[in-house]
Design an enzyme around this catalytic site. Structure first.
Site, PDB file in Angstrom:
ATOM      1  N   CYS A  98      -7.316 -23.251  20.163  1.00 10.73           N
ATOM      2  CA  CYS A  98      -8.518 -23.487  20.963  1.00 10.73           C
ATOM      3  C   CYS A  98      -8.620 -24.927  21.448  1.00 10.73           C
ATOM      4  CB  CYS A  98      -9.757 -23.093  20.166  1.00 10.73           C
ATOM      5  SG  CYS A  98      -9.730 -21.354  19.714  1.00 10.73           S
ATOM      6  N   ASP A 134       0.869  -1.180   0.000  1.00 13.81           N
ATOM      7  CA  ASP A 134       0.000   0.000   0.000  1.00 13.81           C
ATOM      8  C   ASP A 134       0.907   1.232   0.000  1.00 13.81           C
ATOM      9  OD1 ASP A 134      -2.255   1.555  -0.051  1.00 13.81           O
ATOM     10  OD2 ASP A 134      -3.163   0.738   1.771  1.00 13.81           O
ATOM     11  N   CYS A 185     -14.389 -23.310  18.764  1.00 15.05           N
ATOM     12  CA  CYS A 185     -13.484 -23.425  17.615  1.00 15.05           C
ATOM     13  C   CYS A 185     -12.568 -24.612  17.864  1.00 15.05           C
ATOM     14  CB  CYS A 185     -12.671 -22.135  17.513  1.00 15.05           C
ATOM     15  SG  CYS A 185     -11.309 -22.182  16.338  1.00 15.05           S
ATOM     16  N   ASP A 202      -3.999   7.050  -3.716  1.00 13.39           N
ATOM     17  CA  ASP A 202      -5.393   7.455  -3.941  1.00 13.39           C
ATOM     18  C   ASP A 202      -5.859   8.290  -2.750  1.00 13.39           C
ATOM     19  OD1 ASP A 202      -4.970   4.851  -2.649  1.00 13.39           O
ATOM     20  OD2 ASP A 202      -7.131   4.883  -2.307  1.00 13.39           O
ATOM     21  N   CYS A 243      -9.441 -24.940  16.252  1.00  9.91           N
ATOM     22  CA  CYS A 243      -8.090 -24.669  15.752  1.00  9.91           C
ATOM     23  C   CYS A 243      -7.085 -25.126  16.814  1.00  9.91           C
ATOM     24  CB  CYS A 243      -7.933 -23.188  15.409  1.00  9.91           C
ATOM     25  SG  CYS A 243      -7.557 -22.113  16.811  1.00  9.91           S
ATOM     26  N   ALA A 292     -11.731   3.228   1.088  1.00  9.61           N
ATOM     27  CA  ALA A 292     -12.408   4.043   2.100  1.00  9.61           C
ATOM     28  C   ALA A 292     -13.687   3.403   2.643  1.00  9.61           C
ATOM     29  CB  ALA A 292     -12.693   5.444   1.552  1.00  9.61           C
TER      30      ALA A 292
HETATM   31  N1  GUN Z   1      -6.568   0.815   3.125  1.00 10.93           N
HETATM   32  C1  GUN Z   1      -7.828   0.885   3.584  1.00 10.93           C
HETATM   33  N2  GUN Z   1      -8.559   1.751   2.825  1.00 10.93           N
HETATM   34  C2  GUN Z   1      -7.737   2.210   1.865  1.00 10.93           C
HETATM   35  C3  GUN Z   1      -7.926   3.109   0.778  1.00 10.93           C
HETATM   36  O1  GUN Z   1      -9.004   3.671   0.533  1.00 10.93           O
HETATM   37  N3  GUN Z   1      -6.825   3.338  -0.031  1.00 10.93           N
HETATM   38  C4  GUN Z   1      -5.625   2.726   0.198  1.00 10.93           C
HETATM   39  N4  GUN Z   1      -4.608   2.978  -0.641  1.00 10.93           N
HETATM   40  N5  GUN Z   1      -5.432   1.887   1.216  1.00 10.93           N
HETATM   41  C5  GUN Z   1      -6.478   1.630   2.035  1.00 10.93           C
HETATM   42 ZN    ZN Z   2      -9.538 -21.218  17.511  1.00  7.03          ZN
END
Ligand code: GUN
Ligand code: ZN
Length: 490
Positions: A287, A93, A282, A128, A284, A199
């Site tokens: 757990c 990201d 659970c 973005d 796993c 978002a």
């Molecule tokens: N991580 C969570 N939401 C967003 C987003 O709207 N844009 C980016 N780039 N990373 C995110």
């Molecule tokens: Zn578990």
């Protein structure tokens, strides 16, 4: 597109796909979850994500690396795979999330994309603008314009790099659905590779699943079916079935780690606090080996590590369950079940069904019998498709539409099965009319069957129709046009 996304099996809007990530030399099966790895704090070793959890993709934040005095040079020289000790594919990201949190960041799209490329990222992301929900249209539109300019810039940078790094085209537009569709159309023509819906974290945190469902549907309307869709920041297993049924292919989760830090235990029905659990629902390894009390009395680090592991197990298990449901054709039954975990999730499910005509486009024409398990089933894509089909069937003479046996006095007797309504007897053994319904049906199924009667009557204005029914409620009978004769059976 330099990556390839191929879809294999469908159910409602959900699909099993294969995303080829050429720079990593891997093909990843979707739906897939990318665990979020913070370069500074690793609750679970990335190597363990790969070996124990079979996770072939993770996501980390290139902006954190770029800004870090400790890690920047190291990652530039040895690469992000060596830094994290992770052999799978790594998506990065860009710092947009930090932009949303703090209002500004210190890097441009061009700089961060080149940096992501330099450190060996397999899937890069431009900067973005994550416009929050509920803002005015002008702001959403202006910020979307900026995001689109950055997507165009990302396309040029990608071409210049002559590299196999995939690049994402994030889709923004806040809660303005037409802007989401427009953003998706623009992203679809960008030539970029993966399409994250941005978002939505504030909506997910507020359990606004109905809004999320509308946003995903609006986005899907602007994208081709071969576009892999990532729901940015969605990592709670309770909503995977819903999001996949809408057509999301990729998720990323920091929830497993963030929740573990606060002693929170994820389940497919919601989140529990460790101190409120007497038993672990659970099986796993965490757990099975421990009781809630044992984990509660451990030191904070051990507790966090164990809870994070459970959280990942339950998350990956649900993803496998969702994939199996797609293969078996019962994804909507799973969504239905999950929707009972929280009223807001039920709102999300009902909103999904508002888009049933969209789901119908990818829903297979034949599967195993539909199980009618709730009133919501009356709005499934199979019912929608049946009613569309009724519009095109022509029938003449005096027609009996009956829940009982055929009657020779009529030209033809059709069967009637709620929630589908009427159909020619010859179709009795064909999907979806093989539906299994409970004996005690809900009102909306009768109303939906009545809508089917209306459709066939409207399509055949010269034909005379009689409906023979067992005790339909008034709310269904009231829907029928006057020209349909009604007879009560039994
Ligand atoms: N991580 C969570 N939401 C967003 C987003 O709207 N844009 C980016 N780039 N990373 C995110
Ligand atoms: Zn578990």
């Amino acid at each position: 597109m330099s990556g390839r996304f191929e879809t294999r099996a469908f159910d409602a809007g959900g699909r099993i796909g294969e995303l080829t990530v050429p720079r990593a030399g891997v093909t990843v099966e979707t739906p897939a979850l990318l665990p979020v790895v913070n370069p500074h704090i690793q609750t679970i070793d990335p190597a363990e994500l790969y070996t124990t959890f079979d996770s072939e993709l993770l996501i980390t934040n290139s902006y954190i690396l770029h800004q870090s005095d400790d890690l920047r040079e190291q990652v530039q020289s040895e690469g992000v795979h060596a830094l994290l000790d992770y052999p799978g594919a790594i998506m990065t990201d860009s710092g947009s999330f930090q932009l949303a949190e703090y209002g500004e960041i210190d890097v441009t799209t061009e700089e961060i994309l080149r940096f992501q490329h330099e450190i060996g990222s397999d899937i890069g992301t431009p900067v973005d603008i994550p416009t929050p929900p509920d803002v005015g249209r002008e702001r959403a539109s202006a910020e979307l314009q900026t995001t689109q300019e950055r997507i165009d810039l990302a396309t040029r940078v990608k071409e210049e790099l002559h590299e196999e790094m995939l690049v994402t085209a994030p889709i923004q537009g806040s809660t303005h659905l037409d802007l989401r569709t427009e953003a998706a159309r623009h992203a679809d023509t960008s030539g970029l590779d993966v399409f994250p819906i941005g978002a939505v974290v504030p909506l997910l945190n507020a359990y606004r699943y109905a809004d999320v469902a509308d946003i995903v549907a609006a986005t899907k309307r602007g994208l081709g079916t071969d576009a892999p869709v990532h729901l940015f920041g969605a990592g709670h297993p309770m909503m995977f079935a819903l999001a996949v049924a809408l057509g999301c292919d990729l998720f990323d989760s920091a929830a497993y780690a963030i929740y573990a830090r606060d002693d929170r235990y994820l389940t497919v029905r919601g989140t529990e606090h460790l101190s409120e659990l007497s038993y672990f629902p659970c099986s796993c390894p965490v757990c099975t080996d421990h009781t809630p009390e044992e984990i509660e009395t451990m030191g904070a680090d051990d507790r966090e590590r164990l809870l994070a592991r459970h959280n990942l197990h339950v998350t990956f298990t649900e993803l496998r369950r969702v994939k199996e449901a797609i293969r078996s054709g019962n994804l909507l039954e799973l969504v239905d079940m999950r929707a009972r975990g929280h009223p807001k999730l039920l709102d999300g499910y009902r909103t999904l069904l508002d888009h049933t005509e969209l789901l119908e486009q990818s829903d297979p024409v034949s599967k195993d019998a539909v199980f009618h398990v709730s009133a919501e089933c009356a709005r499934r894509p199979e019912v929608y498709r049946h009613h569309e089909r009724l519009e095109r069937i022509s029938v003449e003479g005096e027609v009996l539409l009956s829940e009982g046996s055929p009657n020779e006095a009529y030209t033809e007797t059709w069967r009637v099965v709620p929630p589908f309504g009427p159909f020619p007897r010859a179709l009795s053994d064909t999907y979806p009319l093989t539906v299994e319904v409970p004996e005690r049906l809900d009102r909306s199924s009768y109303e939906s069957a009545a809508a089917g009667v209306c459709t066939v009557a409207a399509a055949n204005p010269q034909t005379s129709f009689t409906l023979a029914h067992y005790d339909w409620p008034d709310s269904a009978l009231e829907r029928l046009p006057e020209r349909v004769t009604v007879r009560q059976l039994g």
